[in-house]
Design an enzyme around this catalytic site. Structure first.
Site, PDB file in Angstrom:
ATOM      1  N   HIS A  32      36.676  41.008  45.868  1.00  0.00           N
ATOM      2  CA  HIS A  32      37.143  40.842  47.218  1.00  0.00           C
ATOM      3  C   HIS A  32      36.814  42.242  47.928  1.00  0.00           C
ATOM      4  CE1 HIS A  32      40.736  42.685  45.755  1.00  0.00           C
ATOM      5  NE2 HIS A  32      41.002  41.773  44.959  1.00  0.00           N
ATOM      6  N   GLY A  34      39.094  44.337  48.414  1.00  0.00           N
ATOM      7  CA  GLY A  34      39.436  45.770  47.809  1.00  0.00           C
ATOM      8  C   GLY A  34      38.483  46.313  46.779  1.00  0.00           C
ATOM      9  N   HIS A  35      38.003  45.523  45.963  1.00  0.00           N
ATOM     10  CA  HIS A  35      36.994  45.946  44.960  1.00  0.00           C
ATOM     11  C   HIS A  35      35.830  46.605  45.806  1.00  0.00           C
ATOM     12  CE1 HIS A  35      38.699  42.169  42.703  1.00  0.00           C
ATOM     13  NE2 HIS A  35      38.913  43.368  41.853  1.00  0.00           N
ATOM     14  N   GLN A  59      44.981  42.127  27.804  1.00  0.00           N
ATOM     15  CA  GLN A  59      45.929  42.521  28.843  1.00  0.00           C
ATOM     16  C   GLN A  59      46.850  41.431  29.314  1.00  0.00           C
ATOM     17  OE1 GLN A  59      42.860  44.572  31.545  1.00  0.00           O
ATOM     18  NE2 GLN A  59      44.222  43.479  33.144  1.00  0.00           N
ATOM     19  N   GLY A 144      42.239  51.285  42.403  1.00  0.00           N
ATOM     20  CA  GLY A 144      43.083  51.066  43.390  1.00  0.00           C
ATOM     21  C   GLY A 144      44.523  51.509  43.258  1.00  0.00           C
TER      22      GLY A 144
HETATM   23  P1  AMP Z   1      41.066  43.650  39.248  1.00  0.00           P
HETATM   24  O1  AMP Z   1      39.996  43.006  39.114  1.00  0.00           O
HETATM   25  O2  AMP Z   1      42.271  42.922  39.799  1.00  0.00           O
HETATM   26  O3  AMP Z   1      41.473  44.098  37.547  1.00  0.00           O
HETATM   27  O4  AMP Z   1      41.031  45.030  39.675  1.00  0.00           O
HETATM   28  C1  AMP Z   1      39.872  46.069  39.608  1.00  0.00           C
HETATM   29  C2  AMP Z   1      40.291  46.854  40.442  1.00  0.00           C
HETATM   30  O5  AMP Z   1      40.376  46.841  41.761  1.00  0.00           O
HETATM   31  C3  AMP Z   1      41.706  47.896  40.245  1.00  0.00           C
HETATM   32  O6  AMP Z   1      41.481  49.288  40.159  1.00  0.00           O
HETATM   33  C4  AMP Z   1      42.597  47.349  41.402  1.00  0.00           C
HETATM   34  O7  AMP Z   1      43.608  48.360  41.429  1.00  0.00           O
HETATM   35  C5  AMP Z   1      41.600  47.344  42.290  1.00  0.00           C
HETATM   36  N1  AMP Z   1      42.099  46.427  43.507  1.00  0.00           N
HETATM   37  C6  AMP Z   1      42.388  45.225  43.500  1.00  0.00           C
HETATM   38  N2  AMP Z   1      42.791  44.792  44.606  1.00  0.00           N
HETATM   39  C7  AMP Z   1      42.668  45.969  45.461  1.00  0.00           C
HETATM   40  C8  AMP Z   1      43.057  45.954  46.925  1.00  0.00           C
HETATM   41  N3  AMP Z   1      43.546  45.089  47.657  1.00  0.00           N
HETATM   42  N4  AMP Z   1      42.537  47.213  47.484  1.00  0.00           N
HETATM   43  C9  AMP Z   1      41.914  48.074  46.567  1.00  0.00           C
HETATM   44  N5  AMP Z   1      41.881  48.103  45.255  1.00  0.00           N
HETATM   45  C10 AMP Z   1      42.086  47.039  44.785  1.00  0.00           C
END
Ligand code: AMP
Length: 293
Positions: A32, A34-35, A59, A144
């Site tokens: 999304h 964020g990524h 995890q 993030g």
């Molecule tokens: P995940 O796929 O949930 O393991 O997240 C992968 C990376 O994306 C991690 O470093 C998260 O902290 C970061 N991340 C997830 N959601 C967000 C967001 N809303 N804003 C910024 N980074 C994010």
């Protein structure tokens, strides 16, 4: 852009880069905005960007959502392509057939907050991040702030183990109503989606309360009352020192502070956090508060 699942193939590709800076953005997919912000930061800072997409079984706890975790590889690939990613690393499995025998363990930093209810979660995170670092050997890795405890633990892993990689944090990207973007938001129905936004509102109320000079207890109470009003029972609602993640004793401190919340909305566990800039006798001017720098 190349999508690679073989470790040796990826290493072969990366071996041709000598002077180029390689940045890694580790993800579990279902990408999304964020990524995407992490990827864009990586693009700005490095020559070559590797995005890993791996739903890491190590995890997830026994009753967690490993099997149902959203997997959207085709869209993820299209999004990465649009952002100019060089390599997607999408391994089938990163562990030996007979299970991993040697991994990493996190100490005190994993005891509170998410670590308290997710036994072994952060051991699984640092182990997989270490494996990814070993395979890819990036100069930079972007994580993030959304997962604030994870970011703190990874920074600490790199420092404690003298890993030759620079960890870079990236600000949380939010929906218009403030909800932190998350792959798990796809689990929410329309009503839960509205309710979920109240978590970030509670954090914003804490920021306001701290800036107005309220005490730690009153700041927590305001957020708790807000969540209660929307029928949200937090798993934790804490104000911690940003570096140690230990609970703050008072807002009257010269150490940076962070407010953090975890709460289930329906059966979906959500987390979020924001910095606090308390107005205190030592920092009386909200417009010029060194804790907010
Ligand atoms: P995940 O796929 O949930 O393991 O997240 C992968 C990376 O994306 C991690 O470093 C998260 O902290 C970061 N991340 C997830 N959601 C967000 C967001 N809303 N804003 C910024 N980074 C994010």
């Amino acid at each position: 852009m190349k999508v690679i699942s073989s470790i040796t193939e990826l290493q072969h590709e990366l071996a041709s880069f000598d002077k180029e800076q390689v940045a890694l953005v580790p993800t579990m997919g279902c990408l999304h905005e964020g990524h995407i912000s992490l990827i864009q930061k990586a693009k700005r800072l490095a020559d070559i960007v590797v995005v890993s997409i791996y739903v890491n079984p190590l995890q997830f706890g026994v009753n967690e959502d490993l099997d149902s975790y959203p997997r959207t590889l085709e869209t993820d690939i299209a999004m990465c392509e649009r952002e100019g990613v060089n390599f997607i690393f999408h391994p089938q499995n990163l562990y030996p057939e007979d299970g991993i025998q040697v991994g990493l363990h996190v100490g005190g930093l994993s005891q509170g907050l998410c670590g308290a209810s997710r036994q072994g979660h952060f051991d699984g995170v640092v182990t997989v991040v270490n494996i990814l670092f070993n395979i890819i050997q990036p100069q930079l890795a972007i994580f993030g702030e959304k997962d604030f405890q994870q970011l703190a633990i990874i920074r600490r892993m790199v420092a404690d183990l003298h890993m030759p990689v620079e960890v870079i944090g990236a600000e949380t990207v939010r929906e218009e109503d403030g909800l932190a973007k998350s792959s798990r938001n796809t689990y929410l129905n329309a009503e839960q989606r509205k309710q979920a936004a109240e978590i970030s509102t509670a954090l914003t109320l804490m920021q306001q309360a701290a800036t107005e000079g309220l005490s730690l207890e009153d700041t927590l109470d305001i957020a708790l009352a807000h969540l209660k009003q929307f029928d949200i029972q937090p798993e934790y609602l804490e104000i911690c020192y940003t570096d140690s993640l230990l609970p703050a004793q008072s807002l009257d401190t010269d150490k940076p502070l962070r407010a953090l919340i975890a709460a289930k909305v329906g059966s979906t566990r959500l987390i979020d956090n924001m910095p606090l800039c308390p107005t205190t006798a030592a920092n009386p001017d909200p417009e010029d508060n060194p804790l907010c720098a």
